[in-house]
Design an enzyme around this catalytic site. Structure first.
Site, PDB file in Angstrom:
ATOM      1  N   GLY A  94       0.831  -1.207   0.000  1.00  0.00           N
ATOM      2  CA  GLY A  94       0.000   0.000   0.000  1.00  0.00           C
ATOM      3  C   GLY A  94       0.858   1.246   0.000  1.00  0.00           C
ATOM      4  O   GLY A  94       1.587   1.516   0.954  1.00  0.00           O
ATOM      5  N   ALA A  95       0.780   2.012  -1.110  1.00  0.00           N
ATOM      6  CA  ALA A  95       1.638   3.195  -1.278  1.00  0.00           C
ATOM      7  C   ALA A  95       0.826   4.477  -1.164  1.00  0.00           C
ATOM      8  O   ALA A  95       0.940   5.377  -1.987  1.00  0.00           O
ATOM      9  CB  ALA A  95       2.340   3.124  -2.642  1.00  0.00           C
ATOM     10  N   VAL A 107      -0.407   6.784   4.206  1.00  0.00           N
ATOM     11  CA  VAL A 107       0.267   6.243   5.391  1.00  0.00           C
ATOM     12  C   VAL A 107       1.530   5.489   4.990  1.00  0.00           C
ATOM     13  O   VAL A 107       2.621   5.767   5.486  1.00  0.00           O
ATOM     14  CB  VAL A 107      -0.682   5.316   6.188  1.00  0.00           C
ATOM     15  CG1 VAL A 107       0.067   4.646   7.336  1.00  0.00           C
ATOM     16  CG2 VAL A 107      -1.864   6.105   6.718  1.00  0.00           C
ATOM     17  N   GLU A 123      -1.069   3.938  12.976  1.00  0.00           N
ATOM     18  CA  GLU A 123      -0.425   5.238  12.723  1.00  0.00           C
ATOM     19  C   GLU A 123      -1.218   6.331  13.424  1.00  0.00           C
ATOM     20  O   GLU A 123      -2.435   6.249  13.540  1.00  0.00           O
ATOM     21  CB  GLU A 123      -0.319   5.494  11.211  1.00  0.00           C
ATOM     22  CG  GLU A 123      -1.599   5.362  10.405  1.00  0.00           C
ATOM     23  CD  GLU A 123      -2.447   6.610  10.421  1.00  0.00           C
ATOM     24  OE1 GLU A 123      -1.910   7.674  10.788  1.00  0.00           O
ATOM     25  OE2 GLU A 123      -3.638   6.513  10.090  1.00  0.00           O
ATOM     26  N   ALA A 140     -10.191   4.783  19.362  1.00  0.00           N
ATOM     27  CA  ALA A 140     -10.547   5.658  20.482  1.00  0.00           C
ATOM     28  C   ALA A 140      -9.873   7.021  20.353  1.00  0.00           C
ATOM     29  O   ALA A 140     -10.496   8.058  20.611  1.00  0.00           O
ATOM     30  CB  ALA A 140     -10.159   4.995  21.802  1.00  0.00           C
ATOM     31  N   ASN A 168      -8.941   8.653  17.621  1.00  0.00           N
ATOM     32  CA  ASN A 168      -9.620   9.459  16.604  1.00  0.00           C
ATOM     33  C   ASN A 168     -11.008   9.896  17.066  1.00  0.00           C
ATOM     34  O   ASN A 168     -11.441  11.020  16.785  1.00  0.00           O
ATOM     35  CB  ASN A 168      -9.715   8.685  15.288  1.00  0.00           C
ATOM     36  CG  ASN A 168      -8.438   8.804  14.479  1.00  0.00           C
ATOM     37  OD1 ASN A 168      -7.598   9.661  14.746  1.00  0.00           O
ATOM     38  ND2 ASN A 168      -8.266   7.946  13.489  1.00  0.00           N
ATOM     39  N   CYS A 219     -10.126   9.600   8.274  1.00  0.00           N
ATOM     40  CA  CYS A 219     -10.168   8.789   9.496  1.00  0.00           C
ATOM     41  C   CYS A 219     -11.336   9.045  10.432  1.00  0.00           C
ATOM     42  O   CYS A 219     -11.983   8.102  10.877  1.00  0.00           O
ATOM     43  CB  CYS A 219      -8.873   8.982  10.286  1.00  0.00           C
ATOM     44  SG  CYS A 219      -7.439   8.291   9.458  1.00  0.00           S
ATOM     45  N   LYS A 237      -8.148  20.037   5.098  1.00  0.00           N
ATOM     46  CA  LYS A 237      -7.359  20.898   5.977  1.00  0.00           C
ATOM     47  C   LYS A 237      -6.199  21.449   5.161  1.00  0.00           C
ATOM     48  O   LYS A 237      -5.958  20.991   4.040  1.00  0.00           O
ATOM     49  CB  LYS A 237      -6.847  20.136   7.202  1.00  0.00           C
ATOM     50  CG  LYS A 237      -5.909  18.991   6.856  1.00  0.00           C
ATOM     51  CD  LYS A 237      -5.535  18.148   8.068  1.00  0.00           C
ATOM     52  CE  LYS A 237      -4.435  18.756   8.879  1.00  0.00           C
ATOM     53  NZ  LYS A 237      -3.868  17.819   9.877  1.00  0.00           N
ATOM     54  N   ARG A 243     -10.807  13.685   1.137  1.00  0.00           N
ATOM     55  CA  ARG A 243     -11.721  12.671   1.673  1.00  0.00           C
ATOM     56  C   ARG A 243     -12.542  13.239   2.831  1.00  0.00           C
ATOM     57  O   ARG A 243     -11.996  13.773   3.775  1.00  0.00           O
ATOM     58  CB  ARG A 243     -10.934  11.426   2.115  1.00  0.00           C
ATOM     59  CG  ARG A 243     -10.438  10.621   0.928  1.00  0.00           C
ATOM     60  CD  ARG A 243      -9.575   9.454   1.327  1.00  0.00           C
ATOM     61  NE  ARG A 243      -8.283   9.875   1.865  1.00  0.00           N
ATOM     62  CZ  ARG A 243      -7.338   9.028   2.266  1.00  0.00           C
ATOM     63  NH1 ARG A 243      -7.546   7.727   2.199  1.00  0.00           N
ATOM     64  NH2 ARG A 243      -6.186   9.479   2.734  1.00  0.00           N
TER      65      ARG A 243
END
Length: 480
Positions: A8-9, A12, A157, A218, A220, A272, A335, A342
């Site tokens: 997975g690139a 993260v 992470e 928890a 997040n 997230c 942000k 997302r």
């Protein structure tokens, strides 16, 4: 030589592995992904994600001990430690639709690891996953083990987009969860030794697997809860004449609370917060805890309320209609200092304005037109009444233009909505913007980045979230 492979690139996997490669020059790190365009981008001068400081780290290590490849099976087979950093989106259909995490990519990664492995492996959960995922992955691997030993670790992470490299260089904590068996403890120690190259020992926390998995959800949920708390107070501030910045500052001075994540805004976004809270809600429901589930649901409901409240404020302020009016949207990313869109509040705000037939002109320094159009073409997922995501009517596209300059976006506009706190929006020439807008000229500051008094002196009618209302706005309803 220790060999690490990351499946997975994305946001993260890429930055995390780049920093491990930088800090551990004796370790070979390979990031693999089935997406050739993504891997090509990681091997190019134009990286696929924008993150301050990432370019320098990648360029220093790439080709030395950091590699990006589409040859997934080869590098998985050769690795001692495999990080799995694949997407775990919210399910859009079937059991748990709208709340549960979709572990399709995770399961296929686990099955592939079992198929190609010829030696013992430490498999590390890096994606945010539901509690007990490790147990499911363990079962897949052991049932297909062919005599190979697998140890599963959870190493969630805690990166914030926009400061990911800084967070990786100086983490608050590194959390490693493993089995409390001799083999499990040995695997935990092996991963600890990787991080110990640059992270102080007292910041490396070890727990059991389930505690590590739940800690991420928890954390997040708590952060999102703080944002929804201050946003709920912002609505009360507007109703009473209090100033949310002053309230938040006073509250944050309490050492038990602290000042972080107390900035009122149009709402939280990102990959997230909503996903992880919905996941937490689903886990609570599955474990017969409806009161706990409803408590966490409320965090998202307040976030949705804040976005709709913002749209209603825009429409009601502008004579109760924005039909045919040009509205400039400054900022589309969720942000500043990231191009990630997302769950960005901008999507819901734009949908709300488009629903009233506004003409929208969007400017964001890091988000492409293609990405914006894709995001706006996707209908909002109603997690209380799940159905598969369907594109909205293509007629919305005719009302949206994407430009590459804030002054172009605001030219001839009736109102300006600031939806991302990019630093450049603080230093724009607002006199120039005012001169080129329709009058009365409105600014709706969804991030509280502008000096409202200075803008009022220029002639703007200004709405700042949770701040005392402009005389013009006092008689306008906040919520339709």
């Amino acid at each position: 030589m220790v060999k690490i492979c990351c499946i997975g690139a994305g946001y993260v996997g890429g930055p995390t592995m780049a920093v491990i490669a930088l800090k551990c020059p004796a370790i070979e790190v390979v990031v693999v992904d089935i997406s050739k365009p993504r891997i090509d981008a990681w091997n190019s001068e134009q990286l696929p994600i924008y993150e301050p400081g990432l370019d320098e780290v990648v360029k220093e290590c790439r080709g030395r001990n950091l590699f990006f490849s589409t040859d997934v099976e080869k590098h998985v087979a050769e690795a001692n430690i495999i990080f799995v950093s694949v997407n775990t989106p919210t399910k859009t259909r079937g059991l748990g639709a709208g709340k549960a995490a979709d572990l399709t990519y995770w399961e296929s990664a686990a099955r592939m690891i079992a198929d190609v492995s010829k030696s013992d492996k430490i498999v590390v959960e890096k994606s945010t996953v539901p509690v007990k995922t490790a147990e499911a992955i363990e079962k897949i691997l052991t049932h297909n083990s062919k005599g190979i030993n697998y140890q599963i670790l959870s190493n969630p992470e805690f990166l914030a987009e926009g400061t990911a490299i800084e967070d990786l260089f100086k983490p608050d904590r590194v959390l490693i969860g493993g089995r409390e068996t001799p083999e499990g403890k040995k695997a935990v120690q092996a991963l600890k030794e990787v991080y110990a190259h640059w992270v102080p020992e007292d910041r490396i926390i070890t727990t059991n697997l389930w505690s590590a998995e739940l800690s991420k959800l928890a954390a997040n949920a708590f952060l999102a809860q703080r944002i929804s708390s201050v946003n709920a107070i912002s609505a009360l501030c507007e109703a009473t004449g209090a100033n949310v910045a002053e309230v938040a500052y006073s509250v944050g001075k309490d050492s038990r609370i602290g000042p972080k994540f107390l900035n009122a805004s149009v709402g939280f976004g990102g990959s997230c917060f909503q996903k992880d809270i919905l996941n937490l809600v689903y886990i609570c429901e599955c474990n017969g805890l409806p009161e706990v589930a409803n408590y966490w649901k409320q965090v998202i409901k307040i976030n949705d309320y804040q976005k709709s409240r913002f749209v209603n404020r825009v429409v009601s302020s502008m004579f109760n209609t924005v039909s045919g009016k040009k509205i400039a949207v400054l900022g589309f990313a969720f942000k500043k200092d990231t191009g990630d869109t997302r769950e960005t509040p901008a999507i819901d705000v734009c949908h709300g304005l488009l629903g009233d037939k506004a003409q929208i002109s969007i400017y964001d320094p890091q988000v492409t037109e293609d990405q914006i159009q894709r995001d706006l073409a996707m209908s909002k997922f109603d997690w209380d009444h799940p159905m598969h995501l369907q594109p909205t009517s293509p007629t919305a596209f005719k009302q949206v233009s994407v430009v590459w300059d804030a002054y172009e976006a605001t030219k001839g506009a009736h109102g300006v909505c600031i939806l991302t706190e990019w630093d450049e929006f603080k230093t724009l020439d607002y006199q120039k913007i005012f001169d080129n807008m329709q009058k009365p000229a409105f600014v709706f500051d969804g991030r509280n980045v502008v000096d409202a008094e200075k803008l009022r002196e220029i002639g703007f009618i200004v709405y700042s979230i949770g701040k005392p209302l402009d005389a013009w706005l006092k008689d306008m309803p906040a919520v339709a």
